[in-house]
Design a protein around this motif. Structure first.
Motif, PDB file in Angstrom:
ATOM      1  N   VAL A 160      37.872  10.130 -55.512  1.00  0.00           N
ATOM      2  CA  VAL A 160      37.283  10.264 -56.847  1.00  0.00           C
ATOM      3  C   VAL A 160      35.888   9.633 -56.842  1.00  0.00           C
ATOM      4  CG1 VAL A 160      37.483   9.666 -59.285  1.00  0.00           C
ATOM      5  CG2 VAL A 160      39.550  10.170 -57.957  1.00  0.00           C
ATOM      6  N   TYR A 161      34.899  10.395 -57.344  1.00  0.00           N
ATOM      7  CA  TYR A 161      33.542   9.883 -57.489  1.00  0.00           C
ATOM      8  C   TYR A 161      33.335   9.297 -58.888  1.00  0.00           C
ATOM      9  CZ  TYR A 161      31.547  12.064 -53.260  1.00  0.00           C
ATOM     10  OH  TYR A 161      31.227  12.405 -51.961  1.00  0.00           O
ATOM     11  N   ASP A 162      32.534   8.235 -58.951  1.00  0.00           N
ATOM     12  CA  ASP A 162      32.022   7.736 -60.217  1.00  0.00           C
ATOM     13  C   ASP A 162      30.602   7.226 -59.976  1.00  0.00           C
ATOM     14  OD1 ASP A 162      32.202   5.201 -59.028  1.00  0.00           O
ATOM     15  OD2 ASP A 162      34.052   4.681 -60.099  1.00  0.00           O
ATOM     16  N   GLU A 163      30.061   6.499 -60.946  1.00  0.00           N
ATOM     17  CA  GLU A 163      28.659   6.093 -60.852  1.00  0.00           C
ATOM     18  C   GLU A 163      28.387   5.041 -59.794  1.00  0.00           C
ATOM     19  OE1 GLU A 163      29.373   7.715 -64.963  1.00  0.00           O
ATOM     20  OE2 GLU A 163      30.416   6.308 -63.637  1.00  0.00           O
ATOM     21  N   SER A 164      29.408   4.483 -59.182  1.00  0.00           N
ATOM     22  CA  SER A 164      29.191   3.446 -58.173  1.00  0.00           C
ATOM     23  C   SER A 164      28.775   4.012 -56.821  1.00  0.00           C
ATOM     24  CB  SER A 164      30.471   2.615 -57.989  1.00  0.00           C
ATOM     25  OG  SER A 164      31.517   3.405 -57.443  1.00  0.00           O
ATOM     26  N   PHE A 165      28.878   5.333 -56.648  1.00  0.00           N
ATOM     27  CA  PHE A 165      28.593   5.941 -55.351  1.00  0.00           C
ATOM     28  C   PHE A 165      27.119   6.361 -55.247  1.00  0.00           C
ATOM     29  CE2 PHE A 165      33.139   6.333 -55.673  1.00  0.00           C
ATOM     30  CZ  PHE A 165      33.579   6.161 -54.368  1.00  0.00           C
ATOM     31  N   TRP A 166      26.620   6.263 -54.010  1.00  0.00           N
ATOM     32  CA  TRP A 166      25.280   6.751 -53.682  1.00  0.00           C
ATOM     33  C   TRP A 166      25.388   7.705 -52.495  1.00  0.00           C
ATOM     34  CZ3 TRP A 166      20.796   6.133 -56.306  1.00  0.00           C
ATOM     35  CH2 TRP A 166      20.748   5.132 -57.287  1.00  0.00           C
ATOM     36  N   SER A 167      24.574   8.736 -52.521  1.00  0.00           N
ATOM     37  CA  SER A 167      24.517   9.676 -51.407  1.00  0.00           C
ATOM     38  C   SER A 167      24.230   8.943 -50.101  1.00  0.00           C
ATOM     39  CB  SER A 167      23.422  10.722 -51.654  1.00  0.00           C
ATOM     40  OG  SER A 167      23.139  11.448 -50.482  1.00  0.00           O
ATOM     41  N   SER A 168      24.833   9.421 -49.031  1.00  0.00           N
ATOM     42  CA  SER A 168      24.624   8.808 -47.711  1.00  0.00           C
ATOM     43  C   SER A 168      23.414   9.398 -46.986  1.00  0.00           C
ATOM     44  CB  SER A 168      25.875   8.998 -46.847  1.00  0.00           C
ATOM     45  OG  SER A 168      26.214  10.383 -46.752  1.00  0.00           O
ATOM     46  N   VAL A 169      22.663  10.298 -47.617  1.00  0.00           N
ATOM     47  CA  VAL A 169      21.511  10.917 -46.964  1.00  0.00           C
ATOM     48  C   VAL A 169      20.473   9.857 -46.616  1.00  0.00           C
ATOM     49  CG1 VAL A 169      20.237  11.421 -49.099  1.00  0.00           C
ATOM     50  CG2 VAL A 169      19.905  12.875 -47.094  1.00  0.00           C
ATOM     51  N   THR A 170      19.836   9.997 -45.449  1.00  0.00           N
ATOM     52  CA  THR A 170      18.834   9.043 -44.972  1.00  0.00           C
ATOM     53  C   THR A 170      17.437   9.662 -45.048  1.00  0.00           C
ATOM     54  OG1 THR A 170      18.948   9.787 -42.661  1.00  0.00           O
ATOM     55  CG2 THR A 170      20.547   8.101 -43.377  1.00  0.00           C
ATOM     56  N   TRP A 171      16.421   8.814 -44.871  1.00  0.00           N
ATOM     57  CA  TRP A 171      15.044   9.331 -44.852  1.00  0.00           C
ATOM     58  C   TRP A 171      14.858  10.286 -43.675  1.00  0.00           C
ATOM     59  CZ3 TRP A 171      11.447   9.050 -48.551  1.00  0.00           C
ATOM     60  CH2 TRP A 171      10.157   9.486 -48.233  1.00  0.00           C
ATOM     61  N   GLU A 172      15.489   9.976 -42.565  1.00  0.00           N
ATOM     62  CA  GLU A 172      15.422  10.874 -41.406  1.00  0.00           C
ATOM     63  C   GLU A 172      16.047  12.229 -41.756  1.00  0.00           C
ATOM     64  OE1 GLU A 172      16.695  10.994 -36.655  1.00  0.00           O
ATOM     65  OE2 GLU A 172      17.451   9.410 -37.971  1.00  0.00           O
ATOM     66  N   ASP A 173      17.176  12.214 -42.448  1.00  0.00           N
ATOM     67  CA  ASP A 173      17.796  13.468 -42.894  1.00  0.00           C
ATOM     68  C   ASP A 173      16.844  14.270 -43.764  1.00  0.00           C
ATOM     69  OD1 ASP A 173      20.224  12.825 -41.671  1.00  0.00           O
ATOM     70  OD2 ASP A 173      21.021  11.873 -43.481  1.00  0.00           O
ATOM     71  N   ALA A 174      16.048  13.566 -44.572  1.00  0.00           N
ATOM     72  CA  ALA A 174      15.162  14.224 -45.528  1.00  0.00           C
ATOM     73  C   ALA A 174      14.072  15.042 -44.864  1.00  0.00           C
ATOM     74  CB  ALA A 174      14.530  13.185 -46.452  1.00  0.00           C
ATOM     75  N   MET A 175      13.816  14.821 -43.593  1.00  0.00           N
ATOM     76  CA  MET A 175      12.813  15.622 -42.903  1.00  0.00           C
ATOM     77  C   MET A 175      13.311  17.035 -42.613  1.00  0.00           C
ATOM     78  SD  MET A 175      10.309  13.583 -42.914  1.00  0.00           S
ATOM     79  CE  MET A 175      11.050  12.895 -44.421  1.00  0.00           C
ATOM     80  N   ASP A 176      14.606  17.243 -42.768  1.00  0.00           N
ATOM     81  CA  ASP A 176      15.171  18.594 -42.725  1.00  0.00           C
ATOM     82  C   ASP A 176      14.914  19.223 -44.084  1.00  0.00           C
ATOM     83  OD1 ASP A 176      16.703  20.878 -42.828  1.00  0.00           O
ATOM     84  OD2 ASP A 176      18.544  19.932 -42.123  1.00  0.00           O
ATOM     85  N   PRO A 177      14.090  20.286 -44.170  1.00  0.00           N
ATOM     86  CA  PRO A 177      13.755  20.870 -45.474  1.00  0.00           C
ATOM     87  C   PRO A 177      14.974  21.219 -46.318  1.00  0.00           C
ATOM     88  CG  PRO A 177      12.363  21.802 -43.769  1.00  0.00           C
ATOM     89  CD  PRO A 177      13.396  20.972 -43.063  1.00  0.00           C
ATOM     90  N   ALA A 178      16.100  21.528 -45.682  1.00  0.00           N
ATOM     91  CA  ALA A 178      17.297  21.889 -46.433  1.00  0.00           C
ATOM     92  C   ALA A 178      17.928  20.688 -47.124  1.00  0.00           C
ATOM     93  CB  ALA A 178      18.317  22.554 -45.508  1.00  0.00           C
ATOM     94  N   LYS A 179      17.556  19.472 -46.695  1.00  0.00           N
ATOM     95  CA  LYS A 179      18.139  18.262 -47.276  1.00  0.00           C
ATOM     96  C   LYS A 179      17.136  17.476 -48.117  1.00  0.00           C
ATOM     97  CE  LYS A 179      21.425  17.726 -43.450  1.00  0.00           C
ATOM     98  NZ  LYS A 179      21.884  16.867 -42.332  1.00  0.00           N
ATOM     99  N   ALA A 180      15.926  17.999 -48.240  1.00  0.00           N
ATOM    100  CA  ALA A 180      14.865  17.250 -48.915  1.00  0.00           C
ATOM    101  C   ALA A 180      15.173  17.019 -50.388  1.00  0.00           C
ATOM    102  CB  ALA A 180      13.532  17.988 -48.764  1.00  0.00           C
ATOM    103  N   TYR A 181      15.723  18.018 -51.064  1.00  0.00           N
ATOM    104  CA  TYR A 181      15.990  17.864 -52.494  1.00  0.00           C
ATOM    105  C   TYR A 181      17.001  16.750 -52.741  1.00  0.00           C
ATOM    106  CZ  TYR A 181      18.057  18.551 -57.056  1.00  0.00           C
ATOM    107  OH  TYR A 181      18.561  18.335 -58.313  1.00  0.00           O
ATOM    108  N   VAL A 182      18.116  16.775 -51.999  1.00  0.00           N
ATOM    109  CA  VAL A 182      19.140  15.742 -52.158  1.00  0.00           C
ATOM    110  C   VAL A 182      18.531  14.360 -51.935  1.00  0.00           C
ATOM    111  CG1 VAL A 182      21.263  14.792 -51.184  1.00  0.00           C
ATOM    112  CG2 VAL A 182      21.055  17.257 -51.545  1.00  0.00           C
ATOM    113  N   ALA A 183      17.739  14.243 -50.889  1.00  0.00           N
ATOM    114  CA  ALA A 183      17.111  12.957 -50.591  1.00  0.00           C
ATOM    115  C   ALA A 183      16.148  12.538 -51.694  1.00  0.00           C
ATOM    116  CB  ALA A 183      16.380  13.043 -49.255  1.00  0.00           C
ATOM    117  N   SER A 184      15.415  13.502 -52.243  1.00  0.00           N
ATOM    118  CA  SER A 184      14.444  13.166 -53.288  1.00  0.00           C
ATOM    119  C   SER A 184      15.135  12.595 -54.517  1.00  0.00           C
ATOM    120  CB  SER A 184      13.620  14.399 -53.672  1.00  0.00           C
ATOM    121  OG  SER A 184      14.355  15.304 -54.489  1.00  0.00           O
TER     122      SER A 184
END
Length: 368
Positions: A160-184
């Motif tokens: 179950v998700y609630d407000e205590s969770f944060w995405s595990s995406v990293t800055w390195e992941d964000a260099m993949d254009p497909a993951k940039a939005y999630v990281a932003s």
């Protein structure tokens, strides 16, 4: 037969909103969510300054307004939200009580993740907070549109998700254009919380972490070519783009109606207890197959554009095991009573058909 919760929600929706006598700065004025936030603010009696990227977009916003409320709205051009001091002049122009910041890039792919997505999102967010801190001492609360993308942690979902969770995406992941939005969304929201903590601001912060957002199109939308990403799957089904097969629903199976998202922003702005909190704003689950079934049930005019009934009934791709969500904070603190999928989809398609009739009347005889 409607459930007791749905009956209560309809009753509450019919009540006139409690007036909020306030001056509000709303950014990203032509956006899907911002348009509905503007409507909600006006129903509550607020005066609103709406930021847009050009004079033409500002004119579009003003022309879309009912003349009864147009006097409560003015527009201000902020061409580049990532530029230093972009919001300084508008914040100096009048003593605002609240700021609702929805402006942020939203694409699923970017040619340059940093320039096209991360910088505008992060610098736009910290920039407006810096400007408020420096030039707008009357602002009591800032509400920022974040996203469930800043919460979800695929593929290792909790039960179950609630407000205590944060995405595990990293800055390195964000260099993949497909993951940039999630990281932003993650990094801009984290930057906002850090700014408030590090600068001892006189205003408090709240964020709205909404899921896939369906609902009626914004008034100022010029063409269905510019439909928002979440609603596009509904439009694609209705116009026959999935006639040969329903596309996969993944990666997200949760939704919320934009009118609930708008009300969440306004309540997060005005409810004292909302300060300092994130709000996971999500109504329930959907699949493209379920949307298809609702279109078939309610809209005879799009029936011939839908995939075969056997495809709709036999291949619903909702996972057997799927994470849950806890939206109790949004209900308890903000008083949100969520719309169900059927109401959201029906109202969305009605707005799509209305815009199509207005812009392409020659194609209203089942020829999309």
């Amino acid at each position: 037969m409607p459930t007791p919760t749905e009956v209560l929600a309809k009753a509450v929706a019919k009540r006139p909103p409690k007036p909020i006598k306030a001056k509000v700065l709303l950014t990203g004025g032509t956006g899907f969510i911002a348009s509905h936030v503007l409507d909600c603010l006006l129903r509550h009696g607020c005066e609103v300054v709406v930021t847009v990227r050009s004079e033409e977009k500002g004119e579009r916003v003003m022309q879309s307004l009912d003349e009864k409320v147009a006097a409560l709205v003015t527009t201000a051009v902020v061409a580049n939200i990532a530029q230093d001091g972009a919001f300084d002049e508008v914040l100096k122009s009048t003593p605002f009580d609240y700021v609702v910041h929805t402006a942020s890039p939203y694409q699923l792919r970017f040619d340059d993740p940093v320039k096209d997505c991360l910088d505008p999102a992060i610098k736009g967010t910290t920039g407006i907070l810096r400007s408020i801190h420096a030039h707008a001492p009357t602002v009591k609360r800032v509400v920022i549109t974040s996203s469930s993308a800043a919460i979800l942690c695929p593929p290792d979902h909790p039960d179950v998700y609630d407000e205590s969770f944060w995405s595990s995406v990293t800055w390195e992941d964000a260099m993949d254009p497909a993951k940039a939005y999630v990281a932003s969304k993650k990094f801009s929201e984290q930057a906002a919380w850090a700014f408030v903590e590090d600068n001892a601001t006189t205003f408090s912060l709240a964020t709205i972490n909404n899921s896939y957002t369906f609902g009626p199109l914004q008034r100022s939308l010029a063409s269905l070519d510019d439909i928002n990403t979440s609603n596009k799957r509904i439009y694609d089904l209705a116009r026959g783009a999935m006639r040969d097969g329903i596309e996969p629903t993944a990666p997200v199976f949760t939704f919320v109606d934009v009118r609930d998202v708008a009300l969440a922003h306004v309540r997060a702005m005005s409810v004292p207890e909302a300060g300092g909190k994130r709000f996971y704003v999500v109504s329930g689950f959907f699949t493209n197959h379920r949307i298809c079934g609702l279109l078939r049930r309610h809209f005879r005019e799009v029936y011939d554009n839908l995939p075969p009934l056997s495809d709709e009934l036999g291949n619903d791709d909702f996972p057997i095991v799927h994470w849950g969500f806890d939206n109790s904070r949004s209900k308890d603190v903000l008083g949100i009573r969520y719309m169900n999928l059927e109401q959201s989809i029906v109202d969305t398609v009605k707005s799509i058909l209305a815009l199509k009739k207005a812009t392409e009347p020659e194609k209203m005889c089942g020829i999309w």
